[in-house]
Design a protein around this motif. Structure first.
Motif, PDB file in Angstrom:
ATOM      1  N   ASN A  35       0.860  -1.183   0.000  1.00  0.00           N
ATOM      2  CA  ASN A  35       0.000   0.000   0.000  1.00  0.00           C
ATOM      3  C   ASN A  35       0.898   1.234   0.000  1.00  0.00           C
ATOM      4  O   ASN A  35       1.761   1.378   0.850  1.00  0.00           O
ATOM      5  N   GLY A  36       0.678   2.113  -0.962  1.00  0.00           N
ATOM      6  CA  GLY A  36       1.532   3.280  -1.099  1.00  0.00           C
ATOM      7  C   GLY A  36       2.566   3.139  -2.186  1.00  0.00           C
ATOM      8  O   GLY A  36       3.366   4.051  -2.408  1.00  0.00           O
ATOM      9  N   ALA A  37       2.580   1.999  -2.890  1.00  0.00           N
ATOM     10  CA  ALA A  37       3.593   1.786  -3.924  1.00  0.00           C
ATOM     11  C   ALA A  37       3.267   2.509  -5.221  1.00  0.00           C
ATOM     12  O   ALA A  37       4.122   2.643  -6.090  1.00  0.00           O
ATOM     13  N   VAL A 187      -4.742  -7.056 -12.237  1.00  0.00           N
ATOM     14  CA  VAL A 187      -5.225  -7.106 -10.854  1.00  0.00           C
ATOM     15  C   VAL A 187      -4.123  -6.643  -9.923  1.00  0.00           C
ATOM     16  O   VAL A 187      -2.979  -7.085 -10.030  1.00  0.00           O
ATOM     17  N   THR A 188      -4.445  -5.724  -9.009  1.00  0.00           N
ATOM     18  CA  THR A 188      -3.460  -5.241  -8.058  1.00  0.00           C
ATOM     19  C   THR A 188      -3.647  -5.930  -6.716  1.00  0.00           C
ATOM     20  O   THR A 188      -4.768  -6.298  -6.341  1.00  0.00           O
ATOM     21  N   SER A 189      -2.554  -6.105  -6.003  1.00  0.00           N
ATOM     22  CA  SER A 189      -2.608  -6.696  -4.678  1.00  0.00           C
ATOM     23  C   SER A 189      -1.302  -6.426  -3.950  1.00  0.00           C
ATOM     24  O   SER A 189      -0.269  -6.215  -4.578  1.00  0.00           O
ATOM     25  N   HIS A 190      -1.381  -6.415  -2.621  1.00  0.00           N
ATOM     26  CA  HIS A 190      -0.160  -6.391  -1.826  1.00  0.00           C
ATOM     27  C   HIS A 190       0.110  -7.775  -1.242  1.00  0.00           C
ATOM     28  O   HIS A 190       1.079  -7.961  -0.504  1.00  0.00           O
ATOM     29  N   LEU A 191      -0.729  -8.767  -1.579  1.00  0.00           N
ATOM     30  CA  LEU A 191      -0.560 -10.136  -1.100  1.00  0.00           C
ATOM     31  C   LEU A 191       0.103 -10.962  -2.198  1.00  0.00           C
ATOM     32  O   LEU A 191      -0.513 -11.310  -3.196  1.00  0.00           O
ATOM     33  N   ILE A 205       6.107  -3.139  -8.424  1.00  0.00           N
ATOM     34  CA  ILE A 205       6.525  -1.749  -8.262  1.00  0.00           C
ATOM     35  C   ILE A 205       6.663  -1.444  -6.776  1.00  0.00           C
ATOM     36  O   ILE A 205       5.992  -2.047  -5.945  1.00  0.00           O
ATOM     37  N   ASP A 206       7.554  -0.533  -6.469  1.00  0.00           N
ATOM     38  CA  ASP A 206       7.746  -0.105  -5.091  1.00  0.00           C
ATOM     39  C   ASP A 206       8.200   1.342  -5.113  1.00  0.00           C
ATOM     40  O   ASP A 206       9.121   1.700  -5.849  1.00  0.00           O
ATOM     41  N   GLY A 207       7.535   2.173  -4.349  1.00  0.00           N
ATOM     42  CA  GLY A 207       7.874   3.587  -4.355  1.00  0.00           C
ATOM     43  C   GLY A 207       7.682   4.233  -5.708  1.00  0.00           C
ATOM     44  O   GLY A 207       8.360   5.197  -6.053  1.00  0.00           O
ATOM     45  N   HIS A 315      -0.126  -1.389   6.658  1.00  0.00           N
ATOM     46  CA  HIS A 315      -0.605  -0.209   7.354  1.00  0.00           C
ATOM     47  C   HIS A 315      -0.216   1.070   6.653  1.00  0.00           C
ATOM     48  O   HIS A 315      -0.787   2.113   6.910  1.00  0.00           O
ATOM     49  N   GLU A 316       0.776   1.029   5.741  1.00  0.00           N
ATOM     50  CA  GLU A 316       1.198   2.252   5.078  1.00  0.00           C
ATOM     51  C   GLU A 316       0.274   2.552   3.922  1.00  0.00           C
ATOM     52  O   GLU A 316       0.056   1.731   3.057  1.00  0.00           O
ATOM     53  N   LYS A 317      -0.258   3.718   3.889  1.00  0.00           N
ATOM     54  CA  LYS A 317      -1.193   4.119   2.855  1.00  0.00           C
ATOM     55  C   LYS A 317      -0.500   4.995   1.828  1.00  0.00           C
ATOM     56  O   LYS A 317       0.480   5.667   2.109  1.00  0.00           O
ATOM     57  N   GLU A 318      -1.028   4.984   0.616  1.00  0.00           N
ATOM     58  CA  GLU A 318      -0.461   5.791  -0.445  1.00  0.00           C
ATOM     59  C   GLU A 318      -0.514   7.262  -0.054  1.00  0.00           C
ATOM     60  O   GLU A 318      -1.518   7.778   0.400  1.00  0.00           O
TER      61      GLU A 318
END
Length: 327
Positions: A35-37, A187-191, A205-207, A315-318
Motif C-alpha cells: 500500500n503506497g507503492a 489485478v493489483t494486490s499487496h498479497l 513496483i515499489d515507491g 498499514h502504510e497508505k499511499e
C-alpha cells in the motif's frame, strides 16, 4: 495491452510514480506492491481519471490523455474503496451500469442476468446491496466491471476484506474472466501469494518505480535446492540439527531455516545421501521436495552487493511517505 513511458505523478510532497516504463501483454497480469507503492495512482492514470505529471501511457493502443472516454468504453474497472448504493438491488445497480456504458435496455438486462450468474449472485440479485456481506459486495463490483463485455478489466485490490474462503473464490472468478471470456485482467494486490497462483505475469513496483516484470512460470520454476523436514527422537531431540551435521560431514551444502533444511542438489546422489543420513540417525522423514521460487523473493537482493528492497506493510497508505527513489 498497456504501455507506459517515463510515467511520473508528483504531488506537492509525494512522488507517487517515478519515471515508470513498462509494457503489459494480454492475459492475467498481477501488479504487486505494498500500500503506497503507486498501484492505484497508475490505474487512475490509465483510465484517464488522473493526469500524469510527465511521461506517456496508452491502453489498448489508445492514448490516456486524448482517448480517455474511448478507453473507458473498452475497459472495466473495479475500485478498491466502498462505492455501492445500499438501497438498490444488485440487478438494479448492474443494469444501470450496463445502460450507462451504452447497451440498449434489452441487451443490458440480458447481460446483467448473465454476469450476476457468472459471479455467483443470481439467487441474491434482487436483495438490497446494503444487506450483502463483504464478499457479495465485491462480486457486485466485479459484475459491474464485466457487464459491458470489456476487452480489459482493472481490478484494484479485489480481495480486500475477504476471509480465506472468500479470497479463494474471488481468485477463481478472476482467473475464469480470462479463461471463459477471453478478457484480459490487470489485478493489483499487496498479497504476493494471491498473484503467484492467479496470474500469468507479475509486475512489481515499489515507491512508484519498477522492480521487476516477469512471467510467473519463469520466476516460480524449480530451484536446485531441496527442502527436507525430519522428525525428532529421544536420541536426537533436535532431529534437524543432527541431520544437518551429518550432511555437512558428508560434504553436502545445507542451510537450516528453522526446522527446515535447505539442501543444495549437486547431482542425483544428493538424494541418496540425505536418505542415508536420516535413516542412519533413526529419524523419520516428513518431506523431501524440490523447492520452488516464491514471488516474495522479488523483494530480496539479486546480487551479493545489492541492497535489500523493503516491502512495506499493509498499514502504510499511499501518500504517507516521502518522495520515491529508485532502488
Amino acid at each position: 495491452m498497456i504501455t507506459t513511458e517515463s510515467l511520473t505523478k508528483r504531488y506537492p510532497r509525494v512522488t507517487a510514480l517515478d519515471r515508470l516504463t513498462l509494457d503489459i501483454e494480454p492475459g492475467v497480469v498481477g501488479l504487486v506492491g505494498s500500500n503506497g507503492a503507486g498501484k492505484s495512482t497508475l490505474i487512475k492514470i490509465l483510465l484517464g481519471l488522473l493526469a500524469a505529471s510527465e511521461g506517456r501511457a496508452s491502453v489498448l493502443g489508445l492514448d490516456v490523455v486524448r482517448d480517455g472516454s474511448k478507453i473507458r468504453e473498452r475497459v472495466g474497472y473495479m475500485p478498491e474503496h466502498e462505492c455501492l448504493p445500499p438501497d438498490v438491488s444488485a440487478t438494479e445497480f448492474v443494469l444501470h451500469m450496463a445502460r450507462m456504458s451504452g447497451l440498449p435496455t434489452a441487451a443490458a438486462r440480458e447481460r446483467t442476468a448473465d454476469t450476476l450468474r457468472h459471479v455467483g449472485l443470481y439467487e441474491e440479485r434482487y436483495r438490497p446491496i446494503g444487506g450483502y456481506s463483504t464478499g457479495m459486495k465485491q462480486r457486485v463490483k466485479l459484475a459491474q466491471a464485466l457487464v459491458h463485455d470489456p476487452q480489459l478489466v482493472l481490478l484494484d485490490e479485489p480481495t480486500n476484506g475477504l476471509d480465506p474462503v472468500g479470497r479463494d473464490e474471488m481468485l477463481d472468478l478472476i482467473r475464469r474472466v480470462h479463461t471463459d471470456f477471453g478478457i484480459s485482467v490487470l489485478v493489483t494486490s499487496h498479497l504476493l501469494g494471491e498473484l503467484e497462483r492467479t496470474c500469468d505475469h507479475v509486475v512489481v513496483i515499489d515507491g512508484g518505480t519498477l522492480l521487476r516484470s516477469q512471467s510467473t512460470a519463469e520466476f516460480t520454476q524449480a530451484t536446485q535446492t531441496m527442502a527436507v523436514e525430519v522428525t525428532d527422537s529421544e536420541r536426537h531431540p533436535d532431529g534437524a540439527a543432527a541431520v544437518c551435521a551429518a550432511l555437512v560431514g558428508s560434504g553436502v551444502a545445507v542451510t537450516a531455516d528453522g526446522r527446515l533444511l535447505l539442501v543444495d542438489v549437486s547431482d542425483e546422489s544428493t538424494y541418496d545421501t540425505v536418505r542415508d543420513a536420516v535413516a542412519g540417525l533413526g529419524l523419520g522423514l516428513v518431506r523431501m521436495e524440490q523447492r520452488r521460487h516464491g514471488i516474495v523473493e522479488l523483494f530480496r537482493p539479486q546480487t551479493p552487493d545489492a541492497q535489500p528492497v523493503p516491502f512495506r506493510g499493509q498499514h502504510e497508505k499511499e501518500g504517507s511517505r516521502g518522495s520515491a527513489s529508485t532502488p
